[in-house]
Design a protein around this motif. Structure first.
Motif, mmCIF file in Angstrom:
data_model
loop_
_atom_site.group_PDB
_atom_site.id
_atom_site.type_symbol
_atom_site.label_atom_id
_atom_site.label_comp_id
_atom_site.label_asym_id
_atom_site.label_seq_id
_atom_site.Cartn_x
_atom_site.Cartn_y
_atom_site.Cartn_z
ATOM 1 N N THR A 144 0.810 -1.215 0.000
ATOM 2 C CA THR A 144 0.000 0.000 0.000
ATOM 3 C C THR A 144 0.843 1.265 0.000
ATOM 4 O OG1 THR A 144 -0.122 -0.068 2.422
ATOM 5 C CG2 THR A 144 -1.898 -1.143 1.190
ATOM 6 N N ARG A 145 2.143 1.120 0.331
ATOM 7 C CA ARG A 145 3.059 2.246 0.367
ATOM 8 C C ARG A 145 4.462 1.744 0.046
ATOM 9 N NH1 ARG A 145 1.333 6.494 3.598
ATOM 10 N NH2 ARG A 145 3.449 6.938 4.292
ATOM 11 N N VAL A 146 5.297 2.623 -0.489
ATOM 12 C CA VAL A 146 6.710 2.303 -0.693
ATOM 13 C C VAL A 146 7.517 3.422 -0.032
ATOM 14 C CG1 VAL A 146 8.581 1.922 -2.328
ATOM 15 C CG2 VAL A 146 6.269 1.087 -2.859
ATOM 16 N N LEU A 147 8.233 3.087 1.021
ATOM 17 C CA LEU A 147 9.021 4.067 1.760
ATOM 18 C C LEU A 147 10.460 4.047 1.257
ATOM 19 C CD1 LEU A 147 9.350 6.054 4.158
ATOM 20 C CD2 LEU A 147 9.826 4.052 5.600
ATOM 21 N N VAL A 148 10.883 5.118 0.615
ATOM 22 C CA VAL A 148 12.248 5.221 0.114
ATOM 23 C C VAL A 148 13.088 5.929 1.172
ATOM 24 C CG1 VAL A 148 13.745 6.076 -1.716
ATOM 25 C CG2 VAL A 148 11.426 5.286 -2.257
ATOM 26 N N GLU A 149 14.034 5.201 1.743
ATOM 27 C CA GLU A 149 14.854 5.724 2.829
ATOM 28 C C GLU A 149 16.314 5.806 2.395
ATOM 29 O OE1 GLU A 149 13.359 4.570 6.953
ATOM 30 O OE2 GLU A 149 13.195 2.688 5.880
ATOM 31 N N LEU A 150 16.903 6.976 2.551
ATOM 32 C CA LEU A 150 18.310 7.187 2.223
ATOM 33 C C LEU A 150 19.063 7.326 3.533
ATOM 34 C CD1 LEU A 150 18.433 7.104 -0.794
ATOM 35 C CD2 LEU A 150 16.458 8.500 -0.198
ATOM 36 N N LEU A 151 19.712 6.235 3.941
ATOM 37 C CA LEU A 151 20.310 6.166 5.271
ATOM 38 C C LEU A 151 21.834 6.128 5.214
ATOM 39 C CD1 LEU A 151 17.929 3.390 6.680
ATOM 40 C CD2 LEU A 151 17.591 5.862 6.693
ATOM 41 N N ASN A 152 22.459 6.856 6.126
ATOM 42 C CA ASN A 152 23.917 6.839 6.280
ATOM 43 C C ASN A 152 24.649 7.160 4.982
ATOM 44 O OD1 ASN A 152 23.622 5.910 9.033
ATOM 45 N ND2 ASN A 152 23.173 3.873 8.190
ATOM 46 N N LEU A 153 24.143 8.155 4.259
ATOM 47 C CA LEU A 153 24.750 8.527 2.981
ATOM 48 C C LEU A 153 25.110 10.009 2.974
ATOM 49 C CD1 LEU A 153 22.273 6.758 0.519
ATOM 50 C CD2 LEU A 153 24.583 5.987 1.108
ATOM 51 N N PRO A 154 26.213 10.377 2.298
ATOM 52 C CA PRO A 154 26.493 11.804 2.086
ATOM 53 C C PRO A 154 25.365 12.413 1.270
ATOM 54 C CG PRO A 154 28.390 10.432 1.500
ATOM 55 C CD PRO A 154 27.224 9.500 1.690
ATOM 56 N N VAL A 155 25.145 13.698 1.448
ATOM 57 C CA VAL A 155 24.015 14.359 0.786
ATOM 58 C C VAL A 155 24.010 14.176 -0.731
ATOM 59 C CG1 VAL A 155 22.923 16.587 0.322
ATOM 60 C CG2 VAL A 155 23.667 16.013 2.637
ATOM 61 N N PRO A 156 25.115 14.422 -1.442
ATOM 62 C CA PRO A 156 25.063 14.267 -2.907
ATOM 63 C C PRO A 156 24.670 12.848 -3.330
ATOM 64 C CG PRO A 156 27.023 15.478 -2.283
ATOM 65 C CD PRO A 156 26.437 14.930 -1.015
ATOM 66 N N GLN A 157 25.191 11.848 -2.631
ATOM 67 C CA GLN A 157 24.867 10.459 -2.973
ATOM 68 C C GLN A 157 23.412 10.154 -2.666
ATOM 69 O OE1 GLN A 157 27.342 7.562 -1.021
ATOM 70 N NE2 GLN A 157 26.482 5.833 -2.157
ATOM 71 N N ALA A 158 22.918 10.648 -1.535
ATOM 72 C CA ALA A 158 21.515 10.416 -1.172
ATOM 73 C C ALA A 158 20.580 11.002 -2.225
ATOM 74 C CB ALA A 158 21.220 11.024 0.196
ATOM 75 N N LEU A 159 20.862 12.206 -2.688
ATOM 76 C CA LEU A 159 20.004 12.854 -3.682
ATOM 77 C C LEU A 159 20.063 12.125 -5.030
ATOM 78 C CD1 LEU A 159 20.754 16.603 -2.888
ATOM 79 C CD2 LEU A 159 18.843 15.191 -2.082
ATOM 80 N N HIS A 160 21.245 11.659 -5.388
ATOM 81 C CA HIS A 160 21.402 10.920 -6.651
ATOM 82 C C HIS A 160 20.635 9.604 -6.610
ATOM 83 C CE1 HIS A 160 23.243 9.296 -10.259
ATOM 84 N NE2 HIS A 160 23.669 8.253 -9.571
ATOM 85 N N ILE A 161 20.779 8.874 -5.512
ATOM 86 C CA ILE A 161 20.089 7.588 -5.395
ATOM 87 C C ILE A 161 18.583 7.789 -5.325
ATOM 88 C CG2 ILE A 161 19.748 5.573 -3.897
ATOM 89 C CD1 ILE A 161 22.712 5.707 -3.220
ATOM 90 N N ALA A 162 18.138 8.865 -4.698
ATOM 91 C CA ALA A 162 16.698 9.161 -4.653
ATOM 92 C C ALA A 162 16.147 9.285 -6.067
ATOM 93 C CB ALA A 162 16.454 10.441 -3.870
ATOM 94 N N ASP A 163 16.846 10.018 -6.922
ATOM 95 C CA ASP A 163 16.419 10.168 -8.313
ATOM 96 C C ASP A 163 16.301 8.815 -9.008
ATOM 97 O OD1 ASP A 163 15.986 12.915 -8.798
ATOM 98 O OD2 ASP A 163 18.140 13.295 -8.927
ATOM 99 N N ARG A 164 17.290 7.976 -8.811
ATOM 100 C CA ARG A 164 17.328 6.695 -9.520
ATOM 101 C C ARG A 164 16.247 5.740 -9.028
ATOM 102 N NH1 ARG A 164 21.664 5.832 -12.788
ATOM 103 N NH2 ARG A 164 21.424 3.579 -12.584
ATOM 104 N N ILE A 165 16.036 5.687 -7.708
ATOM 105 C CA ILE A 165 15.011 4.781 -7.170
ATOM 106 C C ILE A 165 13.618 5.232 -7.598
ATOM 107 C CG2 ILE A 165 13.879 3.989 -5.063
ATOM 108 C CD1 ILE A 165 16.612 3.993 -3.697
ATOM 109 N N VAL A 166 13.338 6.510 -7.445
ATOM 110 C CA VAL A 166 12.007 7.008 -7.802
ATOM 111 C C VAL A 166 11.753 6.801 -9.296
ATOM 112 C CG1 VAL A 166 10.551 9.065 -7.960
ATOM 113 C CG2 VAL A 166 11.900 8.629 -5.887
#
Length: 246
Positions: free
Chosen positions: A158-180
């Motif tokens: 019913t939901r998909v929680l995308v969590e960016l944990l223990n990552l530097p900010v640039p990497q977290a933002l990049h991975i967010a783009d790719r997962i979404v």
């Protein structure tokens, strides 16, 4: 948690400044914290019930009363919990046994997070389904997203929680783009909250807003505001978050 709004994560932390944990908040205290966060503008609650030793637990004797107290104090908004494998000593079978016991609870959460990166996702999703509890798939990486899309329970989440944990900010933002992007190309249209942790908390929250996604904020995620000032309650974090998305 409605689009462009923030839901509090009521995961109690040790006292600021360090020191030993003295027990856990009682259901009444958790409900009061939830009420304050919802009054600040949150649209849902994610909580981590704890045992008398202060540790997170899946024990029905702790989960049931916590959910009941929040629901009675704040009727309406959805209530979610975690099923993190760390709560059962990384034993997937023990987790299954603990969650099956929720069947006797008069009050169950509306949804529960299940991490794709942990063993036992399929079985846990099946158990939650039989209990009438929604599955919030926890996705921490592109591999997790791919595994979810291949899962027999993909369409029942019913939901998909995308969590960016223990990552530097640039990497977290990049991975967010790719997962979404992975999820959108696959046609996933369920609510997809996006959130970071510690240093990436606020940048990822801003990213979620730009992407038109739900987000989450709470003391589980950060203990400071965007300027690095200490924050001691979920309600304050929610108000700050909403000031950035409106």
């Amino acid at each position: 948690m409605a689009r462009s709004q923030s839901g509090p994560s009521l995961s109690e932390r040790p006292p600021l400044g360090g020191g030993p944990r003295r027990g856990a908040p009682c259901p009444r205290q958790v409900a009061a914290a939830a009420r304050a966060a919802l009054a600040a503008g949150a649209s849902g609650v994610h909580l981590h019930p704890r045992g008398g030793d202060g540790q997170e637990t899946l024990d029905v004797a702790r989960v049931g009363p916590a959910v009941r107290a929040v629901r009675r104090a704040c009727p309406g908004p959805p209530i979610g919990v975690s099923t993190g494998l760390w709560m059962c000593g990384k034993d997937a079978a023990a987790r299954q046994t603990a969650v099956r016991r929720w069947a006797v609870a008069g009050d169950r959460p509306d949804f529960a997070s299940v991490n794709l990166s942990e063993p036992g996702f399929e079985g846990m999703a099946e158990t939650l389904g039989t209990l009438g509890i929604g599955v919030e798939a926890g996705v921490w990486s592109e591999r997790d997203a791919a595994d979810l899309l291949d899962s027999t329970h993909m369409t029942s989440c019913t939901r998909v929680l995308v969590e960016l944990l223990n990552l530097p900010v640039p990497q977290a933002l990049h991975i967010a783009d790719r997962i979404v992007d992975q999820l959108r190309r696959a046609g996933r249209t369920v609510p997809t909250p996006l959130h970071g942790e510690d240093v990436s908390t606020w940048p990822v929250l801003d990213k979620a807003t730009v992407m038109g996604l739900e987000t989450r904020i709470g003391l589980e995620d950060t203990l400071t505001d965007p300027s690095g000032n200490v924050v001691t309650d979920n309600g304050t974090l929610v108000r700050i978050a909403l000031s950035r998305v409106t």
